[in-house]
Enzyme design. Structure first.
Site, PDB file in Angstrom:
ATOM      1  N   GLU A  64      51.498  85.083  27.889  1.00 23.16           N
ATOM      2  CA  GLU A  64      52.519  84.707  28.899  1.00 23.16           C
ATOM      3  C   GLU A  64      53.907  84.672  28.259  1.00 23.16           C
ATOM      4  O   GLU A  64      54.702  83.752  28.501  1.00 23.16           O
ATOM      5  CB  GLU A  64      52.193  83.318  29.497  1.00 23.16           C
ATOM      6  CG  GLU A  64      50.798  83.171  30.050  1.00 23.16           C
ATOM      7  CD  GLU A  64      50.543  84.091  31.264  1.00 23.16           C
ATOM      8  OE1 GLU A  64      49.400  84.239  31.651  1.00 23.16           O
ATOM      9  OE2 GLU A  64      51.516  84.672  31.781  1.00 23.16           O
ATOM     10  N   ALA A  65      54.212  85.662  27.450  1.00 27.83           N
ATOM     11  CA  ALA A  65      55.451  85.678  26.659  1.00 27.83           C
ATOM     12  C   ALA A  65      56.699  85.653  27.531  1.00 27.83           C
ATOM     13  O   ALA A  65      57.765  85.223  27.080  1.00 27.83           O
ATOM     14  CB  ALA A  65      55.472  86.910  25.755  1.00 27.83           C
ATOM     15  N   GLN A  66      56.572  86.053  28.788  1.00 27.55           N
ATOM     16  CA  GLN A  66      57.736  86.079  29.681  1.00 27.55           C
ATOM     17  C   GLN A  66      58.328  84.695  29.924  1.00 27.55           C
ATOM     18  O   GLN A  66      59.463  84.562  30.367  1.00 27.55           O
ATOM     19  CB  GLN A  66      57.399  86.735  31.019  1.00 27.55           C
ATOM     20  CG  GLN A  66      56.445  85.969  31.914  1.00 27.55           C
ATOM     21  CD  GLN A  66      54.990  86.213  31.616  1.00 27.55           C
ATOM     22  OE1 GLN A  66      54.650  86.907  30.693  1.00 27.55           O
ATOM     23  NE2 GLN A  66      54.102  85.622  32.423  1.00 27.55           N
TER      24      GLN A  66
ATOM     25  N   GLY B  26      44.859  93.419  32.046  1.00 22.07           N
ATOM     26  CA  GLY B  26      44.028  93.233  30.847  1.00 22.07           C
ATOM     27  C   GLY B  26      44.844  92.831  29.625  1.00 22.07           C
ATOM     28  O   GLY B  26      44.393  92.987  28.485  1.00 22.07           O
ATOM     29  N   LYS B  27      46.036  92.301  29.838  1.00 19.19           N
ATOM     30  CA  LYS B  27      46.925  91.923  28.715  1.00 19.19           C
ATOM     31  C   LYS B  27      46.278  90.784  27.901  1.00 19.19           C
ATOM     32  O   LYS B  27      46.150  90.870  26.689  1.00 19.19           O
ATOM     33  CB  LYS B  27      48.280  91.457  29.241  1.00 19.19           C
ATOM     34  CG  LYS B  27      49.003  92.460  30.104  1.00 19.19           C
ATOM     35  CD  LYS B  27      50.394  92.029  30.509  1.00 19.19           C
ATOM     36  CE  LYS B  27      50.380  90.767  31.353  1.00 19.19           C
ATOM     37  NZ  LYS B  27      49.678  90.941  32.642  1.00 19.19           N
TER      38      LYS B  27
HETATM   39  N1  ADP Z   1      43.000  95.001  40.672  1.00 25.20           N
HETATM   40  C1  ADP Z   1      42.500  94.761  39.427  1.00 25.20           C
HETATM   41  N2  ADP Z   1      42.614  95.698  38.471  1.00 25.20           N
HETATM   42  C2  ADP Z   1      42.118  95.485  37.222  1.00 25.20           C
HETATM   43  N3  ADP Z   1      41.451  94.354  36.855  1.00 25.20           N
HETATM   44  C3  ADP Z   1      41.313  93.395  37.789  1.00 25.20           C
HETATM   45  C4  ADP Z   1      41.825  93.546  39.107  1.00 25.20           C
HETATM   46  N4  ADP Z   1      41.539  92.415  39.788  1.00 25.20           N
HETATM   47  C5  ADP Z   1      40.864  91.601  38.942  1.00 25.20           C
HETATM   48  N5  ADP Z   1      40.718  92.172  37.749  1.00 25.20           N
HETATM   49  C6  ADP Z   1      40.038  91.578  36.578  1.00 25.20           C
HETATM   50  O1  ADP Z   1      41.078  91.076  35.715  1.00 25.20           O
HETATM   51  C7  ADP Z   1      40.695  91.296  34.367  1.00 25.20           C
HETATM   52  C8  ADP Z   1      41.920  91.323  33.455  1.00 25.20           C
HETATM   53  O2  ADP Z   1      42.303  89.970  33.291  1.00 25.20           O
HETATM   54  P1  ADP Z   1      43.436  89.594  32.210  1.00 25.20           P
HETATM   55  O3  ADP Z   1      43.108  90.164  30.881  1.00 25.20           O
HETATM   56  O4  ADP Z   1      43.638  88.109  32.313  1.00 25.20           O
HETATM   57  O5  ADP Z   1      44.688  90.369  32.791  1.00 25.20           O
HETATM   58  P2  ADP Z   1      46.260  90.033  32.612  1.00 25.20           P
HETATM   59  O6  ADP Z   1      46.399  89.133  31.415  1.00 25.20           O
HETATM   60  O7  ADP Z   1      46.900  91.389  32.381  1.00 25.20           O
HETATM   61  O8  ADP Z   1      46.718  89.411  33.884  1.00 25.20           O
HETATM   62  C9  ADP Z   1      39.950  92.626  34.420  1.00 25.20           C
HETATM   63  O9  ADP Z   1      39.027  92.704  33.317  1.00 25.20           O
HETATM   64  C10 ADP Z   1      39.236  92.577  35.751  1.00 25.20           C
HETATM   65  O10 ADP Z   1      37.917  92.075  35.603  1.00 25.20           O
HETATM   66  C1  LIG Z   2      54.758  88.935  38.954  1.00 23.00           C
HETATM   67  C2  LIG Z   2      55.082  87.504  38.637  1.00 23.00           C
HETATM   68  C3  LIG Z   2      54.151  86.670  38.029  1.00 23.00           C
HETATM   69  N1  LIG Z   2      54.470  85.377  37.737  1.00 23.00           N
HETATM   70  C4  LIG Z   2      53.478  84.486  37.100  1.00 23.00           C
HETATM   71  C5  LIG Z   2      52.130  84.512  37.758  1.00 23.00           C
HETATM   72  C6  LIG Z   2      51.207  84.167  36.632  1.00 23.00           C
HETATM   73  O1  LIG Z   2      51.142  82.772  36.495  1.00 23.00           O
HETATM   74  C7  LIG Z   2      51.898  84.775  35.417  1.00 23.00           C
HETATM   75  C8  LIG Z   2      51.348  86.104  34.982  1.00 23.00           C
HETATM   76  O2  LIG Z   2      50.009  85.982  34.680  1.00 23.00           O
HETATM   77  P1  LIG Z   2      49.099  87.179  34.056  1.00 23.00           P
HETATM   78  O3  LIG Z   2      48.541  86.628  32.807  1.00 23.00           O
HETATM   79  O4  LIG Z   2      49.985  88.367  33.814  1.00 23.00           O
HETATM   80  O5  LIG Z   2      48.075  87.442  35.085  1.00 23.00           O
HETATM   81  O6  LIG Z   2      53.274  84.937  35.756  1.00 23.00           O
HETATM   82  C9  LIG Z   2      55.736  84.863  38.021  1.00 23.00           C
HETATM   83  O7  LIG Z   2      56.030  83.664  37.734  1.00 23.00           O
HETATM   84  N2  LIG Z   2      56.662  85.680  38.610  1.00 23.00           N
HETATM   85  C10 LIG Z   2      56.395  86.979  38.943  1.00 23.00           C
HETATM   86  O8  LIG Z   2      57.297  87.679  39.491  1.00 23.00           O
END
Ligand code: ADP
Ligand SMILES: Cc1cn([C@H]2C[C@H](O)[C@@H](COP(=O)(O)O)O2)c(=O)[nH]c1=O
Ligand code: ZN
Length: 283
Positions: A166-168, A93-94
């Site tokens: 995606e600050a990483q 949820g970031k």
């Molecule tokens: N295993 C999971 N746990 C929590 N949320 C999940 C999961 N799989 C899918 N989701 C969905 O992903 C959404 C979060 O998306 P997002 O904010 O883009 O996360 P992040 O940026 O951290 O990757 C949640 O609101 C949920 O609907």
């Molecule tokens: C764990 C991990 C992730 N990534 C990539 C995969 C996605 O494109 C982003 C993360 O997206 P989110 O917004 O946090 O869902 O990073 C990667 O390149 N390497 C890794 O180890």
């Protein structure tokens, strides 16, 4: 505090290191050494400066006899920068949290802009998109240092809040956050992975923790047991750090299922490697 009146009587002395001041409105001809102003041109008065920020002149070097440099004066005293960091595994949820915070800042009348890495094209390039499909327009960049030039100086000066998703993927994250908050008085909200699929530090996200006003670590739901998921498991055999992908490649898991899952993946990888060696060696 440095008042304009103190600046009046300073004279240029050749061979001195020179810095420059920037003012938010108007421009001035001023040079100084440390906190002493050594020359003054047509500066507009500072609006009630609580302090002024000194920066070395872009041209650097020392002042030659009658030379003065055009530069700005900025009163950063009234603008206090902030840095807020949001981390966690994928699906935690970031992006959702960043997006909601930016919408909240905007509805409070603050000027906002969002940046994301142009490496992440999973759901489109000019928006940040959550895994639920919620979108917000953004500026895709390879490096954060390009933001000010791309937006334009005046537009940047008017900005209050900058979001980074995606600050990483940004190598210049530390310097951008430090300058934008400390020097320019911006509120920076950063969302990114704290760890990669091996639970190793990812990019410069952990480096900005010492700069931060707040750090929030979010969790997802473990795909295997539903408990809080702290880590991201890569389901494939790829071993490169950066691999842009979604649920096809990654899943959030709890500590127990990360450890057991990683063992399965490493064992599978070893077996496949052994088979590859056996197949390639002559009978
Ligand atoms: N295993 C999971 N746990 C929590 N949320 C999940 C999961 N799989 C899918 N989701 C969905 O992903 C959404 C979060 O998306 P997002 O904010 O883009 O996360 P992040 O940026 O951290 O990757 C949640 O609101 C949920 O609907
Ligand atoms: C764990 C991990 C992730 N990534 C990539 C995969 C996605 O494109 C982003 C993360 O997206 P989110 O917004 O946090 O869902 O990073 C990667 O390149 N390497 C890794 O180890
Ligand atoms: Zn689990």
């Amino acid at each position: 505090m440095l008042s304009i009146t103190r600046m009046k009587s300073m004279l240029l002395r050749p061979g001195m290191p020179v810095f420059s001041l920037r003012i938010e409105s108007g421009r001035g001809l001023v040079c100084f050494r440390g906190a002493e102003v050594v020359a003054l041109g047509d500066c507009k008065p500072l609006q009630n400066p609580s302090f002024v920020k000194f920066r070395r002149c872009s041209s650097g070097g020392t002042v030659r006899s009658s030379e003065a440099r055009r530069c700005d004066l900025v009163d950063v005293g009234s603008r206090r920068g902030e840095i807020h960091v949001i981390v966690g595994p994928m699906f935690a949820g970031k992006t959702t949290t960043l997006l909601r915070r930016m919408q909240s800042e905007n509805s409070n009348g603050r000027s906002v802009a969002v940046i994301k890495s142009n490496k992440d094209v999973r759901y489109g390039l000019d928006s940040i998109v959550t895994h639920d499909g919620v979108m917000l327009p953004c500026c895709p960049l390879a490096e954060l240092s390009a933001f000010k030039h791309k937006l334009g100086h005046d537009a940047y000066e008017k900005l209050d809040v900058i979001g980074i998703d995606e600050a990483q993927f940004f190598q210049d994250l530390y310097e951008f956050c430090r300058h934008s908050a400390d020097r320019d008085g911006k509120t920076i909200i950063v969302a990114g992975l704290d760890g990669d699929y091996l639970r190793k530090s990812f990019g410069s996200v952990l480096d900005i923790i010492p700069l931060a006003d707040s750090v929030t670590k979010l969790t997802a739901r473990c795909e295997l047991c539903g408990k809080p998921a702290l880590f991201t498991l890569r389901k494939t055999n790829d071993t490169q750090k950066e691999l842009i992908a979604g649920a096809d490649v990654y899943m959030p898991v709890c500590r127990h299922h990360y450890v057991s899952g990683q063992v399965v993946i490493e064992t599978t990888r070893a077996v496949l490697q052994t088979q590859k060696v056996q197949c390639s060696s002559p009978l």
